[in-house]
Design a protein around this motif. Sequence first.
Motif, PDB file in Angstrom:
ATOM      1  N   GLU A   1       5.326  -9.432  -2.794  1.00 13.19           N
ATOM      2  CA  GLU A   1       5.083  -8.726  -1.538  1.00 13.19           C
ATOM      3  C   GLU A   1       5.845  -7.401  -1.509  1.00 13.19           C
ATOM      4  O   GLU A   1       5.327  -6.378  -1.064  1.00 13.19           O
ATOM      5  N   ALA A   2       7.067  -7.400  -2.016  1.00 13.98           N
ATOM      6  CA  ALA A   2       7.866  -6.167  -2.054  1.00 13.98           C
ATOM      7  C   ALA A   2       7.214  -5.132  -2.967  1.00 13.98           C
ATOM      8  O   ALA A   2       7.167  -3.944  -2.630  1.00 13.98           O
ATOM      9  N   ARG A   3       6.687  -5.566  -4.109  1.00 18.08           N
ATOM     10  CA  ARG A   3       6.003  -4.629  -5.011  1.00 18.08           C
ATOM     11  C   ARG A   3       4.766  -4.046  -4.349  1.00 18.08           C
ATOM     12  O   ARG A   3       4.486  -2.855  -4.487  1.00 18.08           O
ATOM     13  N   GLN A   4       4.028  -4.889  -3.622  1.00 13.90           N
ATOM     14  CA  GLN A   4       2.833  -4.414  -2.922  1.00 13.90           C
ATOM     15  C   GLN A   4       3.201  -3.392  -1.853  1.00 13.90           C
ATOM     16  O   GLN A   4       2.564  -2.342  -1.729  1.00 13.90           O
ATOM     17  N   MET A   5       4.251  -3.690  -1.086  1.00 18.31           N
ATOM     18  CA  MET A   5       4.686  -2.764  -0.033  1.00 18.31           C
ATOM     19  C   MET A   5       5.152  -1.450  -0.637  1.00 18.31           C
ATOM     20  O   MET A   5       4.846  -0.373  -0.105  1.00 18.31           O
ATOM     21  N   ARG A   6       5.889  -1.511  -1.753  1.00 19.29           N
ATOM     22  CA  ARG A   6       6.356  -0.291  -2.406  1.00 19.29           C
ATOM     23  C   ARG A   6       5.178   0.517  -2.921  1.00 19.29           C
ATOM     24  O   ARG A   6       5.144   1.752  -2.793  1.00 19.29           O
ATOM     25  N   SER A   7       4.197  -0.156  -3.485  1.00 17.73           N
ATOM     26  CA  SER A   7       3.011   0.526  -3.985  1.00 17.73           C
ATOM     27  C   SER A   7       2.273   1.237  -2.859  1.00 17.73           C
ATOM     28  O   SER A   7       1.850   2.392  -3.006  1.00 17.73           O
ATOM     29  N   GLU A   8       2.124   0.554  -1.720  1.00 13.86           N
ATOM     30  CA  GLU A   8       1.457   1.169  -0.575  1.00 13.86           C
ATOM     31  C   GLU A   8       2.259   2.346  -0.030  1.00 13.86           C
ATOM     32  O   GLU A   8       1.685   3.362   0.372  1.00 13.86           O
ATOM     33  N   LEU A   9       3.579   2.224  -0.013  1.00 15.30           N
ATOM     34  CA  LEU A   9       4.430   3.308   0.471  1.00 15.30           C
ATOM     35  C   LEU A   9       4.306   4.539  -0.430  1.00 15.30           C
ATOM     36  O   LEU A   9       4.156   5.661   0.054  1.00 15.30           O
ATOM     37  N   VAL A  10       4.345   4.329  -1.732  1.00 15.43           N
ATOM     38  CA  VAL A  10       4.228   5.449  -2.672  1.00 15.43           C
ATOM     39  C   VAL A  10       2.857   6.108  -2.532  1.00 15.43           C
ATOM     40  O   VAL A  10       2.756   7.333  -2.520  1.00 15.43           O
ATOM     41  N   ALA A  11       1.816   5.300  -2.396  1.00 14.14           N
ATOM     42  CA  ALA A  11       0.468   5.857  -2.233  1.00 14.14           C
ATOM     43  C   ALA A  11       0.371   6.687  -0.953  1.00 14.14           C
ATOM     44  O   ALA A  11      -0.209   7.774  -0.950  1.00 14.14           O
ATOM     45  N   ALA A  12       0.957   6.184   0.132  1.00 13.51           N
ATOM     46  CA  ALA A  12       0.933   6.925   1.393  1.00 13.51           C
ATOM     47  C   ALA A  12       1.727   8.224   1.280  1.00 13.51           C
ATOM     48  O   ALA A  12       1.311   9.268   1.805  1.00 13.51           O
ATOM     49  N   MET A  13       2.856   8.179   0.604  1.00 16.38           N
ATOM     50  CA  MET A  13       3.662   9.393   0.434  1.00 16.38           C
ATOM     51  C   MET A  13       2.917  10.427  -0.399  1.00 16.38           C
ATOM     52  O   MET A  13       2.945  11.620  -0.087  1.00 16.38           O
TER      53      MET A  13
ATOM     54  N   THR B   1      -0.349  10.714  -0.749  1.00 20.01           N
ATOM     55  CA  THR B   1      -1.461  11.226   0.062  1.00 20.01           C
ATOM     56  C   THR B   1      -0.956  12.266   1.056  1.00 20.01           C
ATOM     57  O   THR B   1      -1.554  13.332   1.215  1.00 20.01           O
ATOM     58  N   SER B   2       0.151  11.958   1.694  1.00 18.29           N
ATOM     59  CA  SER B   2       0.728  12.887   2.666  1.00 18.29           C
ATOM     60  C   SER B   2       1.133  14.189   1.983  1.00 18.29           C
ATOM     61  O   SER B   2       0.853  15.280   2.491  1.00 18.29           O
TER      62      SER B   2
END
Length: 54
Positions: free
Chosen positions: A21-33, A35-36
């Motif tokens: 779950e932590a890896r998934q959250m980190r992956s989503e955070l990096v993707a959002a960053m 994109t931003s």
Amino acid sequence: MTQIVRYTHPTQAEIDAVMAEARQMRSELVAAMMTSLRLKLRGLFAGGKATAAA
């Protein structure tokens, strides 16, 4: 005492689930960053070109 040990020492499956779950959250955070950042850079360069052309 058995319950205390059970709750203070997670099983390997629980550790693996939390880490996944932590890896998934980190992956989503990096993707959002990324994109931003991409949108900010696009706005910066597109805005600069638009004002220079005007």
